[in-house]
Design a protein around this motif. Sequence first.
Motif, PDB file in Angstrom:
ATOM      1  N   SER A  73       0.828  -1.205   0.000  1.00  0.00           N
ATOM      2  CA  SER A  73       0.000   0.000   0.000  1.00  0.00           C
ATOM      3  C   SER A  73       0.862   1.255   0.000  1.00  0.00           C
ATOM      4  N   LEU A  74       0.291   2.312  -0.534  1.00  0.00           N
ATOM      5  CA  LEU A  74       0.872   3.638  -0.479  1.00  0.00           C
ATOM      6  C   LEU A  74      -0.260   4.642  -0.341  1.00  0.00           C
ATOM      7  N   ARG A  75       0.043   5.781   0.278  1.00  0.00           N
ATOM      8  CA  ARG A  75      -0.922   6.868   0.305  1.00  0.00           C
ATOM      9  C   ARG A  75      -0.281   8.101  -0.310  1.00  0.00           C
ATOM     10  N   LEU A  76      -0.868   8.569  -1.374  1.00  0.00           N
ATOM     11  CA  LEU A  76      -0.409   9.788  -2.011  1.00  0.00           C
ATOM     12  C   LEU A  76      -1.162  10.991  -1.425  1.00  0.00           C
ATOM     13  N   SER A  77      -0.454  12.096  -1.343  1.00  0.00           N
ATOM     14  CA  SER A  77      -1.057  13.348  -0.898  1.00  0.00           C
ATOM     15  C   SER A  77      -0.829  14.412  -1.957  1.00  0.00           C
ATOM     16  N   CYS A  78      -1.758  15.339  -2.033  1.00  0.00           N
ATOM     17  CA  CYS A  78      -1.630  16.465  -2.952  1.00  0.00           C
ATOM     18  C   CYS A  78      -2.041  17.723  -2.188  1.00  0.00           C
ATOM     19  N   ALA A  79      -1.075  18.581  -1.925  1.00  0.00           N
ATOM     20  CA  ALA A  79      -1.332  19.814  -1.195  1.00  0.00           C
ATOM     21  C   ALA A  79      -1.566  20.951  -2.186  1.00  0.00           C
ATOM     22  N   ALA A  80      -2.625  21.703  -1.952  1.00  0.00           N
ATOM     23  CA  ALA A  80      -2.993  22.791  -2.856  1.00  0.00           C
ATOM     24  C   ALA A  80      -2.773  24.137  -2.197  1.00  0.00           C
ATOM     25  N   SER A  81      -2.394  25.107  -3.017  1.00  0.00           N
ATOM     26  CA  SER A  81      -2.122  26.453  -2.501  1.00  0.00           C
ATOM     27  C   SER A  81      -3.361  27.326  -2.450  1.00  0.00           C
ATOM     28  N   ALA A  82      -4.422  26.908  -3.091  1.00  0.00           N
ATOM     29  CA  ALA A  82      -5.609  27.749  -3.232  1.00  0.00           C
ATOM     30  C   ALA A  82      -6.272  28.029  -1.889  1.00  0.00           C
ATOM     31  N   ARG A  83      -6.588  29.308  -1.652  1.00  0.00           N
ATOM     32  CA  ARG A  83      -7.308  29.650  -0.425  1.00  0.00           C
ATOM     33  C   ARG A  83      -8.740  29.144  -0.477  1.00  0.00           C
ATOM     34  N   PHE A 139      -9.802  26.214  -1.727  1.00  0.00           N
ATOM     35  CA  PHE A 139      -9.632  24.819  -2.141  1.00  0.00           C
ATOM     36  C   PHE A 139     -10.964  24.100  -2.222  1.00  0.00           C
ATOM     37  N   SER A 140     -11.877  24.416  -1.347  1.00  0.00           N
ATOM     38  CA  SER A 140     -13.158  23.718  -1.297  1.00  0.00           C
ATOM     39  C   SER A 140     -14.056  24.017  -2.490  1.00  0.00           C
ATOM     40  N   THR A 141     -13.659  24.912  -3.361  1.00  0.00           N
ATOM     41  CA  THR A 141     -14.441  25.199  -4.565  1.00  0.00           C
ATOM     42  C   THR A 141     -13.928  24.428  -5.775  1.00  0.00           C
ATOM     43  N   TYR A 142     -12.880  23.618  -5.561  1.00  0.00           N
ATOM     44  CA  TYR A 142     -12.275  22.865  -6.654  1.00  0.00           C
ATOM     45  C   TYR A 142     -12.617  21.386  -6.567  1.00  0.00           C
ATOM     46  N   SER A 143     -13.028  20.828  -7.683  1.00  0.00           N
ATOM     47  CA  SER A 143     -13.095  19.384  -7.829  1.00  0.00           C
ATOM     48  C   SER A 143     -11.680  18.885  -8.113  1.00  0.00           C
ATOM     49  N   SER A 151      -9.885  10.773  -1.165  1.00  0.00           N
ATOM     50  CA  SER A 151     -10.528  11.541  -0.100  1.00  0.00           C
ATOM     51  C   SER A 151      -9.904  12.925  -0.060  1.00  0.00           C
ATOM     52  N   ARG A 152     -10.513  13.805   0.700  1.00  0.00           N
ATOM     53  CA  ARG A 152      -9.969  15.156   0.801  1.00  0.00           C
ATOM     54  C   ARG A 152     -10.237  15.720   2.185  1.00  0.00           C
ATOM     55  N   ASP A 153      -9.362  16.642   2.584  1.00  0.00           N
ATOM     56  CA  ASP A 153      -9.519  17.374   3.830  1.00  0.00           C
ATOM     57  C   ASP A 153      -9.456  18.853   3.457  1.00  0.00           C
ATOM     58  N   ASN A 154     -10.593  19.485   3.368  1.00  0.00           N
ATOM     59  CA  ASN A 154     -10.621  20.881   2.920  1.00  0.00           C
ATOM     60  C   ASN A 154      -9.990  21.828   3.937  1.00  0.00           C
ATOM     61  N   ALA A 155      -9.975  21.433   5.184  1.00  0.00           N
ATOM     62  CA  ALA A 155      -9.327  22.270   6.201  1.00  0.00           C
ATOM     63  C   ALA A 155      -7.815  22.283   6.023  1.00  0.00           C
ATOM     64  N   LYS A 156      -7.279  21.230   5.408  1.00  0.00           N
ATOM     65  CA  LYS A 156      -5.833  21.128   5.179  1.00  0.00           C
ATOM     66  C   LYS A 156      -5.462  21.360   3.721  1.00  0.00           C
TER      67      LYS A 156
END
Length: 125
Positions: free
Chosen positions: A17-27, A29-33, A71-76
């Motif tokens: 198993s692996l877990r990939l993460s993708c961090a976004a710079s957008a303030r 973020f919750s408006t993006y699919s 999955s996503r964490d909009n707070a992060k």
Amino acid sequence: QVQLVESGGGLVQAGGSLRLSCAASARTFSTYSMGWFRQAPGKEREFVAAISRSGSSTSYADSVKGRFTISRDNAKNTVYLQMNSLKPEDTAVYYCAAVLLSYGWFTDRDKYDYWGQGTQVTVSS
């Protein structure tokens, strides 16, 4: 402008198993699919998974259904791809992508406006 940075790739044995993460710079973020795509050597970039801006709706390629979870964490400002039961054919560079969208998601890579630099996933047999 949205900047996306993937992490979490690496070398793993088949079945692992692996877990990939993708961090976004957008303030906002919750408006993006968000989507995950992958590209193996000599092949086109293909859809893997997508998630709506709220996280309530997801979509998967048939090849990963039941093994991968988006999955996503909009707070992060982060989207994840949990990959289980990995197979050698999952070997590829994995990219996350973003598109401003009111609801739903896209499976078509041409619909996405922003892309990360990619992270390599190698599954050994």
